[in-house]
Design a protein around this motif. Structure first.
Motif, PDB file in Angstrom:
ATOM      1  N   ILE A 185      35.915  87.827 -59.209  1.00 44.69           N
ATOM      2  CA  ILE A 185      35.202  88.106 -57.966  1.00 44.69           C
ATOM      3  C   ILE A 185      34.021  87.140 -57.907  1.00 44.69           C
ATOM      4  O   ILE A 185      33.247  87.041 -58.871  1.00 44.69           O
ATOM      5  CB  ILE A 185      34.626  89.535 -57.954  1.00 44.69           C
ATOM      6  CG1 ILE A 185      35.728  90.553 -58.218  1.00 44.69           C
ATOM      7  CG2 ILE A 185      33.927  89.826 -56.643  1.00 44.69           C
ATOM      8  CD1 ILE A 185      35.158  91.916 -58.525  1.00 44.69           C
ATOM      9  N   GLU A 186      33.901  86.439 -56.795  1.00 43.87           N
ATOM     10  CA  GLU A 186      32.760  85.520 -56.663  1.00 43.87           C
ATOM     11  C   GLU A 186      31.547  86.314 -56.173  1.00 43.87           C
ATOM     12  O   GLU A 186      31.637  87.027 -55.176  1.00 43.87           O
ATOM     13  CB  GLU A 186      33.120  84.389 -55.711  1.00 43.87           C
ATOM     14  CG  GLU A 186      34.279  83.586 -56.267  1.00 43.87           C
ATOM     15  CD  GLU A 186      34.343  82.169 -55.711  1.00 43.87           C
ATOM     16  OE1 GLU A 186      33.319  81.478 -55.710  1.00 43.87           O
ATOM     17  OE2 GLU A 186      35.445  81.794 -55.276  1.00 43.87           O
ATOM     18  N   PRO A 187      30.400  86.198 -56.871  1.00 48.83           N
ATOM     19  CA  PRO A 187      29.216  86.954 -56.474  1.00 48.83           C
ATOM     20  C   PRO A 187      28.790  86.611 -55.039  1.00 48.83           C
ATOM     21  O   PRO A 187      28.802  85.443 -54.661  1.00 48.83           O
ATOM     22  CB  PRO A 187      28.146  86.498 -57.470  1.00 48.83           C
ATOM     23  CG  PRO A 187      28.906  85.951 -58.620  1.00 48.83           C
ATOM     24  CD  PRO A 187      30.169  85.379 -58.056  1.00 48.83           C
ATOM     25  N   LEU A 188      28.420  87.626 -54.275  1.00 51.56           N
ATOM     26  CA  LEU A 188      27.975  87.393 -52.896  1.00 51.56           C
ATOM     27  C   LEU A 188      26.752  86.482 -52.867  1.00 51.56           C
ATOM     28  O   LEU A 188      26.568  85.706 -51.940  1.00 51.56           O
ATOM     29  CB  LEU A 188      27.631  88.731 -52.229  1.00 51.56           C
ATOM     30  CG  LEU A 188      28.817  89.645 -51.943  1.00 51.56           C
ATOM     31  CD1 LEU A 188      28.331  91.018 -51.507  1.00 51.56           C
ATOM     32  CD2 LEU A 188      29.710  89.033 -50.864  1.00 51.56           C
ATOM     33  N   SER A 189      25.958  86.565 -53.918  1.00 47.35           N
ATOM     34  CA  SER A 189      24.735  85.744 -53.963  1.00 47.35           C
ATOM     35  C   SER A 189      25.067  84.258 -53.987  1.00 47.35           C
ATOM     36  O   SER A 189      24.271  83.424 -53.568  1.00 47.35           O
ATOM     37  CB  SER A 189      23.889  86.115 -55.177  1.00 47.35           C
ATOM     38  OG  SER A 189      24.651  85.964 -56.344  1.00 47.35           O
ATOM     39  N   PHE A 190      26.287  83.885 -54.484  1.00 44.29           N
ATOM     40  CA  PHE A 190      26.684  82.464 -54.482  1.00 44.29           C
ATOM     41  C   PHE A 190      26.763  81.962 -53.049  1.00 44.29           C
ATOM     42  O   PHE A 190      26.402  80.837 -52.735  1.00 44.29           O
ATOM     43  CB  PHE A 190      28.066  82.275 -55.129  1.00 44.29           C
ATOM     44  CG  PHE A 190      28.067  82.295 -56.632  1.00 44.29           C
ATOM     45  CD1 PHE A 190      26.920  82.597 -57.352  1.00 44.29           C
ATOM     46  CD2 PHE A 190      29.234  82.016 -57.340  1.00 44.29           C
ATOM     47  CE1 PHE A 190      26.930  82.625 -58.746  1.00 44.29           C
ATOM     48  CE2 PHE A 190      29.252  82.035 -58.729  1.00 44.29           C
ATOM     49  CZ  PHE A 190      28.103  82.348 -59.432  1.00 44.29           C
TER      50      PHE A 190
END
Ligand code: AMP
Length: 143
Positions: A41-46
């Motif tokens: 899962i790619e962090p939303l913060s990225f």
């Protein structure tokens, strides 16, 4: 030629994932290998971190739980042991390499869309996994 003892398959949980799983399972069966499965899962913060000043942790936890449920369902369907299922937060290429090292995988199996034009120049997860892998990588044609 030596057999693969551990195989890691990476799935984005799209409908193409069944094709990737079928190939990985067949190779695991032929080699009597242990099969691990990873979804990153790619962090939303990225994506939004610098632009939107808000706390994403609640939404991120929700996404993580949903992903774990989806992966559990997918792994059950393909008979992958519970202890061999991994939902990880980060960049797909980085986390796939890292788990391959951790599990001692001799082969990573990913899907590949056979892109061309701009999409090819932009790269793909399969390309990213291939570059820098310390083991074999199988890109299964999907889509
Ligand atoms: P893509 O290049 O993003 O179209 O993805 C091609 C393949 O890379 C997929 O079929 C998966 O095998 C793998 N992949 C892409 N995204 C992820 C992800 N978030 N977690 C694990 N594997 C992934």
């Amino acid at each position: 030629m030596s057999n693969y003892r551990t195989i890691l398959m990476a799935v984005d949980l799209s409908e193409d994932s069944d094709t990737v799983a079928e190939r990985a399972l067949a190779i695991a069966h032929n080699n009597d290998a242990e099969l691990h499965i990873i979804h990153v899962i790619e962090p939303l913060s990225f994506a939004y971190g610098g632009d939107i000043p808000m706390d994403f942790s609640g939404i991120q936890d929700e996404i993580h739980q949903q992903a774990e449920q989806q992966l559990a369902k997918f792994a059950l369907k393909h008979g992958v042991d519970e202890a061999h299922r991994h939902v990880v937060l980060g960049r797909p290429e980085v986390e796939i390499h890292s788990l391959a090292e951790e599990t001692g995988a001799g082969l990573i199996v990913v899907g590949s869309h056979g892109r061309y034009g701009l999409a090819l120049i932009m790269g793909s997860t399969a390309n990213g996994v291939l570059h820098g892998a310390n083991c074999d990588v199988l890109a299964v044609r999907v889509g």
